[in-house]
Each structure stands twice: as structure tokens, then as C-alpha cells.
Motif scaffolding. Structure first.
Motif, short mmCIF file in Angstrom:
data_model
loop_
_atom_site.label_atom_id
_atom_site.label_comp_id
_atom_site.label_asym_id
_atom_site.label_seq_id
_atom_site.Cartn_x
_atom_site.Cartn_y
_atom_site.Cartn_z
N THR A 45 12.57 5.82 -1.46
CA THR A 45 11.72 6.57 -2.38
C THR A 45 12.55 7.62 -3.11
O THR A 45 13.51 8.17 -2.55
CB THR A 45 10.57 7.26 -1.63
N PHE A 46 12.18 7.87 -4.35
CA PHE A 46 12.87 8.86 -5.17
C PHE A 46 11.89 10.00 -5.44
O PHE A 46 10.94 9.86 -6.21
CB PHE A 46 13.35 8.23 -6.47
N VAL A 47 12.14 11.12 -4.76
CA VAL A 47 11.24 12.27 -4.81
C VAL A 47 11.76 13.28 -5.82
O VAL A 47 12.96 13.55 -5.86
CB VAL A 47 11.15 12.93 -3.41
N PRO A 48 10.89 13.83 -6.68
CA PRO A 48 11.34 14.81 -7.66
C PRO A 48 12.10 15.97 -7.01
O PRO A 48 11.64 16.53 -6.01
CB PRO A 48 10.04 15.30 -8.31
N ALA A 49 13.23 16.31 -7.59
CA ALA A 49 14.05 17.39 -7.05
C ALA A 49 13.80 18.72 -7.75
O ALA A 49 14.38 19.73 -7.36
CB ALA A 49 15.54 17.03 -7.17
N ASP A 50 12.94 18.70 -8.78
CA ASP A 50 12.63 19.95 -9.46
C ASP A 50 11.23 19.84 -10.07
O ASP A 50 10.69 18.74 -10.23
CB ASP A 50 13.68 20.27 -10.54
N LEU A 68 12.88 -6.44 -2.73
CA LEU A 68 11.78 -7.33 -2.34
C LEU A 68 10.46 -6.91 -2.95
O LEU A 68 9.57 -7.74 -3.16
CB LEU A 68 11.65 -7.36 -0.82
N ALA A 69 10.32 -5.63 -3.24
CA ALA A 69 9.08 -5.12 -3.84
C ALA A 69 9.37 -3.75 -4.43
O ALA A 69 10.31 -3.06 -4.02
CB ALA A 69 7.96 -5.02 -2.80
N ALA A 70 8.56 -3.37 -5.42
CA ALA A 70 8.72 -2.06 -6.06
C ALA A 70 7.39 -1.64 -6.67
O ALA A 70 6.52 -2.48 -6.93
CB ALA A 70 9.81 -2.10 -7.13
N ASN A 71 7.23 -0.35 -6.90
CA ASN A 71 6.00 0.12 -7.54
C ASN A 71 6.23 0.36 -9.03
O ASN A 71 7.33 0.17 -9.55
CB ASN A 71 5.47 1.37 -6.84
N ARG A 72 5.19 0.80 -9.71
CA ARG A 72 5.29 0.99 -11.16
C ARG A 72 6.23 2.14 -11.52
O ARG A 72 6.82 2.15 -12.60
CB ARG A 72 3.90 1.26 -11.75
N GLY A 73 6.38 3.09 -10.62
CA GLY A 73 7.23 4.23 -10.91
C GLY A 73 8.69 3.86 -11.10
O GLY A 73 9.44 4.60 -11.75
N ILE A 74 9.09 2.70 -10.59
CA ILE A 74 10.50 2.31 -10.69
C ILE A 74 10.91 2.02 -12.12
O ILE A 74 12.11 2.00 -12.45
CB ILE A 74 10.76 1.08 -9.79
N ARG A 100 0.84 -1.21 0.00
CA ARG A 100 0.00 0.00 0.00
C ARG A 100 0.86 1.25 0.00
O ARG A 100 0.56 2.24 -0.68
CB ARG A 100 -0.94 -0.01 1.21
N MET A 101 1.94 1.21 0.75
CA MET A 101 2.83 2.36 0.81
C MET A 101 3.48 2.62 -0.55
O MET A 101 3.55 3.76 -1.02
CB MET A 101 3.90 2.13 1.88
N LEU A 102 3.96 1.55 -1.19
CA LEU A 102 4.60 1.70 -2.50
C LEU A 102 3.62 2.25 -3.53
O LEU A 102 3.96 3.14 -4.32
CB LEU A 102 5.14 0.35 -2.97
N THR A 103 2.40 1.74 -3.51
CA THR A 103 1.38 2.21 -4.46
C THR A 103 1.05 3.67 -4.21
O THR A 103 0.86 4.45 -5.15
CB THR A 103 0.11 1.35 -4.34
N ALA A 104 1.00 4.07 -2.95
CA ALA A 104 0.66 5.45 -2.61
C ALA A 104 1.71 6.43 -3.12
O ALA A 104 1.40 7.60 -3.37
CB ALA A 104 0.50 5.60 -1.10
N TYR A 105 2.95 5.97 -3.29
CA TYR A 105 4.02 6.85 -3.77
C TYR A 105 3.98 7.08 -5.27
O TYR A 105 4.65 7.97 -5.78
CB TYR A 105 5.38 6.28 -3.38
N GLU A 106 3.25 6.25 -6.00
CA GLU A 106 3.21 6.44 -7.45
C GLU A 106 2.65 7.81 -7.78
O GLU A 106 1.75 8.30 -7.09
CB GLU A 106 2.34 5.34 -8.09
N PRO A 107 3.18 8.48 -8.80
CA PRO A 107 4.12 7.98 -9.83
C PRO A 107 5.59 8.05 -9.45
O PRO A 107 6.44 7.75 -10.27
CB PRO A 107 3.83 8.90 -11.02
N TYR A 108 5.90 8.45 -8.21
CA TYR A 108 7.31 8.51 -7.81
C TYR A 108 7.85 7.09 -7.62
O TYR A 108 7.18 6.24 -7.06
CB TYR A 108 7.47 9.30 -6.51
N PRO A 109 9.09 6.83 -8.05
CA PRO A 109 9.67 5.50 -7.87
C PRO A 109 9.88 5.18 -6.39
O PRO A 109 10.29 6.04 -5.60
CB PRO A 109 11.02 5.60 -8.60
N ALA A 110 9.60 3.93 -6.01
CA ALA A 110 9.81 3.48 -4.64
C ALA A 110 10.03 1.98 -4.63
O ALA A 110 9.46 1.25 -5.46
CB ALA A 110 8.62 3.85 -3.76
N LEU A 111 10.86 1.50 -3.72
CA LEU A 111 11.15 0.07 -3.62
C LEU A 111 11.48 -0.28 -2.18
O LEU A 111 11.80 0.59 -1.36
CB LEU A 111 12.29 -0.32 -4.54
#
Length: 252
Positions: A235-240, A108-114, A88-99
Motif C-alpha cells: 500500500t502507498f500511504v500519503p506522506a504529506d 495479481l490484483a490492484a485497486n483503482r488508486g494505482i 475487499r482489502m484493496l477496495t477499502a484502501y481507495e483512494p490510496y494505491p494498493a496492489l
């Protein structure tokens, strides 16, 4: 072992004794093997010294006690609620990449943003179990697309060194020695990540555009299981603003 953790924390025997409601004499006797601490005292000292959960078990064993913390496989039925929460946490971060990675950086797991980061990565690096450090630093992985590769590589290697200082992990040591020996990709000696003053971003090329991300790491508070204590959500958060605007379009 106790002396190692005490010195690493920068505490004297008296300072540790005051924190743990003991005496400097008792701490000295424990360190030299002249006294056997109670199980409760071992755990109390470990808590005040911020000893990792895995190493707390090692301290207990050295003192003659059974390990207190289990090491449950991630796919064990007892951790089903944990896995569901992570998904649920990974999905909530979309579209930002998270694993989610374990203590050896296996994904072990990743979301679609990756998928933004994995485009162009060689298939052999994505075979199970994929490893986040190999994927990032290997010349056939993400490395050729990282504009500030040298800076990002230094950041990741320093992160691994900090872990190795805490954990006596042969697999982690082997991984470190492997990735530190990877040759840099062509043009991989550039430094371009200092445009943003408060944190080092990862700057990558993606389909002719430039994306910038801050990386954040989340771990569990007061874990009671070795496996859970070593899990990390990255998580990879947009820097700009440009990156933030582009990411949703990649999932359409």
C-alpha cells in the motif's frame, strides 16, 4: 542445509538445541548426516529458525520426507475466499494505491488508486502478467516520474537482495539481474527523499504536482501454503497532507 539456516540465524548448535528441546549432539549429527531427524523435528527446527515455507519443504525432502506445504495456484477454486478478502482489502484502501504481488513481484490484483502511479507507463510493461519491479524501475515505466529515483531504486534492490538471501529462486534472480541493469532515466541520479526523517518516501510527479508516499508491505501470518506465504499486499500511504487531499480527486 540446516547448518546454513542455523548460521544465518546466528545460533550455535547448543542454542538451537535448547530452543527445539533437543541436544547439541543431535543437532551436530543431523548437520553432518550421521543422524536422520524425525519429520516433527525438521518442522520444529525450521520454525525456530524462521525458515520460509518453500524452504521448509526443501528441508523435508532433504531429510527423506514428503513436502508438508502445498503450492496452490492463486486462481484455484480453493482460494476463492482468499481472493475475495484481498479484493475487499484493496477496495477499502481507495483512494490510496494498493496492489497484491507474488514472490516474483507479478501483480495479481490492484485497486483503482494505482492508476495514479501507472499514468504514462509504456503499454508493454502493463501486458499480463505485469511486474511491479519492471513497472517501477524501467526507463519507460514509473522511473522518469520518481524524483528521488536513486534512493527508491536502492531501497527496492535491497528488498530483492533480502529475498534472494532467503529463497533459492531462479526466476527472482533473473528478475533482479534484469532490473539492476536498467539505465537510469534522465535526471535519475537525484536524491530528494530525506525531507521526512522517519521513513523514505517515494516522491513522484503527477500532472505538474508532487505526490509523496510511504510504502507498507503486509504478509500473511503463519501461512500453510507456499503460494500464500509469498503473497504481499503493498500500500502507498500519503506522506504529506497535500498528497492526502489530492488523491480522492483523482477518482472522481
Amino acid at each position: 542445509m540446516l547448518r546454513h539456516w542455523r548460521q544465518r540465524a546466528g545460533l550455535s548448535q547448543l542454542e538451537l538445541a535448547l530452543r527445539a528441546d533437543s541436544s547439541a549432539r543431535h543437532i551436530s549429527f543431523v548437520e553432518t548426516g550421521r543422524a536422520r531427524p524425525s519429520e516433527e523435528m525438521v518442522l520444529r527446527l525450521a520454525e525456530h529458525l524462521s525458515v520460509p515455507v518453500r524452504e521448509r519443504n526443501a528441508l523435508l525432502l532433504a531429510a527423506g520426507y514428503a513436502p508438508r506445504y502445498p503450492e496452490t495456484p492463486v486462481d484455484d477454486p480453493s482460494l476463492a475466499s482468499l481472493r475475495d478478502s484481498l479484493e475487499r482489502m484493496l477496495t477499502a484502501y481507495e483512494p490510496y494505491p494498493a496492489l497484491v504481488v507474488d514472490g516474483r513481484y507479478e501483480v495479481l490484483a490492484a485497486n483503482r488508486g494505482i492508476a495514479v502511479l501507472l499514468e504514462g507507463v509504456a503499454d508493454h510493461l502493463l501486458r499480463p502478467p505485469p511486474n511491479a519491479m519492471r513497472i517501477t524501475l524501467h526507463p519507460e515505466g514509473l522511473a522518469p516520474r520518481i524524483r528521488n529515483f536513486l534512493e527508491w531504486r536502492e531501497h527496492l534492490l535491497e528488498q530483492m537482495q533480502r529475498q534472494l538471501a532467503l529463497l533459492r529462486s531462479a526466476p527472482l534472480r533473473e528478475l533482479y539481474e534484469e532490473v539492476v541493469a536498467y539505465p537510469p532515466p534522465e535526471g535519475g541520479t537525484e536524491r530528494r527523499g530525506r525531507e521526512i526523517p522517519f521513513a523514505l518516501p517515494m516522491v513522484i510527479d503527477h500532472r505538474g504536482r508532487t505526490l509523496s508516499f510511504f510504502s507498507t508491505i503486509t504478509t500473511f501470518n503463519t501461512p500453510m501454503d507456499v503460494t500464500v506465504s509469498e503473497l504481499a499486499i503493498e500500500t502507498f500511504v500519503p506522506a504529506d497532507p497535500e498528497t492526502a487531499a489530492l488523491l480522492p480527486t483523482f477518482l472522481e
